[in-house]
Design a protein around this motif. Structure first.
Motif: not given
Length: 232
Positions: A7-9, A13-17, A19-24, A28-29
């Protein structure tokens, strides 16, 4: 295909969201918060998919995309854009983005677009992978027969030279650092000098690139090596 997503952002807030959603979802993010770091990470190892914002500090997303596509035409890339930015969308698609999504967006829509992009990449790669034939320019390796041909002429390699060439071809257009090469070609328990990579790259070059106008094995200073067609 790897499940690693970059993720290049620059919006935390968007990057963290993401990362959490894709990890869930089992990915691997990794995250980069500016264009320069994003480009370095994108070219440093294989990725299953890259999510790339257009508006980035240090290096804008379109330029990052353009530079990635110069060496890696295959990794799926989805660009993130603000609403009503049609020129950015068109530019991104023209530079090789697989898809785009506008902010704000629903995570379910992004996940669906990711699945489509990755599925398309898998379908594109399937015929050659199934045939066991790896190729770049006029160089081909038949994994079944271990036959190496360039420009219509057969090339004889030692077993370790073959393993190195195979690893580079399986990661065609991607930059592999010395540690990655050592781990995959010599094994994780290898205790010798890391200069062995440089030595074997020289051996390969003499057999693969010598007496050919187009160079295929490239050194990326400070990073490692890759195999790709010479840029025109």
């Amino acid at each position: 295909m790897t499940n690693k997503v970059l993720i290049v952002e620059d919006e935390d807030r968007i990057a963290r969201l993401l990362q959490l959603e894709l990890t869930h979802e089992g990915y691997t993010v990794s995250v980069a918060d500016n264009g320069k770091d994003g480009l370095d990470q994108a070219l440093s190892e294989p990725w299953g998919l890259i999510i790339l914002d257009i508006m980035l500090p240090e290096l804008n997303g379109i330029e990052v995309l353009r530079r990635i596509r110069k060496v890696d035409p295959f990794t799926p890339i989805i660009v993130l854009t603000a609403r009503n930015t049609t020129p950015d969308i068109i530019s991104g698609l023209d530079q090789g983005a697989n898809d785009y999504i506008t902010k704000p967006f629903e995570i379910e829509e992004l996940l669906a677009r990711m699945r489509v992009a990755q599925r398309s990449r898998t379908l594109e790669a399937a015929p050659k992978e199934q045939s066991g034939l790896l190729q770049v320019a006029d160089l081909s390796v038949n994994k079944g027969s271990r036959e190496i041909v360039r420009g219509g002429k057969r090339i004889e390699l030692t077993p370790k030279e073959y393993d190195l060439l195979l690893f580079l071809l399986e990661n065609k257009n991607l930059v592999m650092n010395r540690e990655q090469i050592l781990n995959h070609v010599w094994g994780y328990d290898f205790l010798g000098d890391t200069n062995v990579v440089d030595v074997y790259i020289r051996y390969l070059r003499k057999k693969i690139d010598y007496d050919h106008e187009v160079t295929l094995i490239h050194t990326i200073r400070g990073v490692g090596y890759c195999i790709r067609e010479e840029e025109s």
